[in-house]
Design an enzyme around this catalytic site. Sequence first.
Site: not given
Length: 156
Positions: A54, A105, A117
């Site tokens: 990420c 994240h 993402h």
Amino acid sequence: MFKKKLTAAVLSLTFALSLGAGSAFADSKMDKVIDSAMGTTYKSGGTTLDGFDCSGFTRYVFDKLGIDLARQSSSQYDMGDSVSRMEMRPGDLVFFNTTGKGVSHVGIFVGSGKFAHSSSSKGVTISSLSEDYWANRYIGAKRIMSTDAYESLALE
């Protein structure tokens, strides 16, 4: 009668356009970089089109735009200025707690309630902030780009 039909037609058109809406950065520099990475597989520690995690993805996108980001999502969270959900604009970073241990994240808000993402299950993708999984793990958003950079990247 005519007014009701007109209202229904406008609502239908608005709904249809919102379904097809992607990034509010349509055809911008950021949109092109994100589009070029779409579908790239997830790779732990990955920072290239051969595979991204990420934070590797967000760092890659911002690097292509001439903006330096920290390497890890928790370090990226320490950058920029906090913004509320109502104040978010495309290019803001959005952060999540997916492990129960704080920031784990990160993605890039692209407008219309969506973010780009690198998902461990789908690779680089677009997801909705309102999906239960993400809504329940949302921590906050940070603005990294100055207004001048935003206008430059959003309008070119």
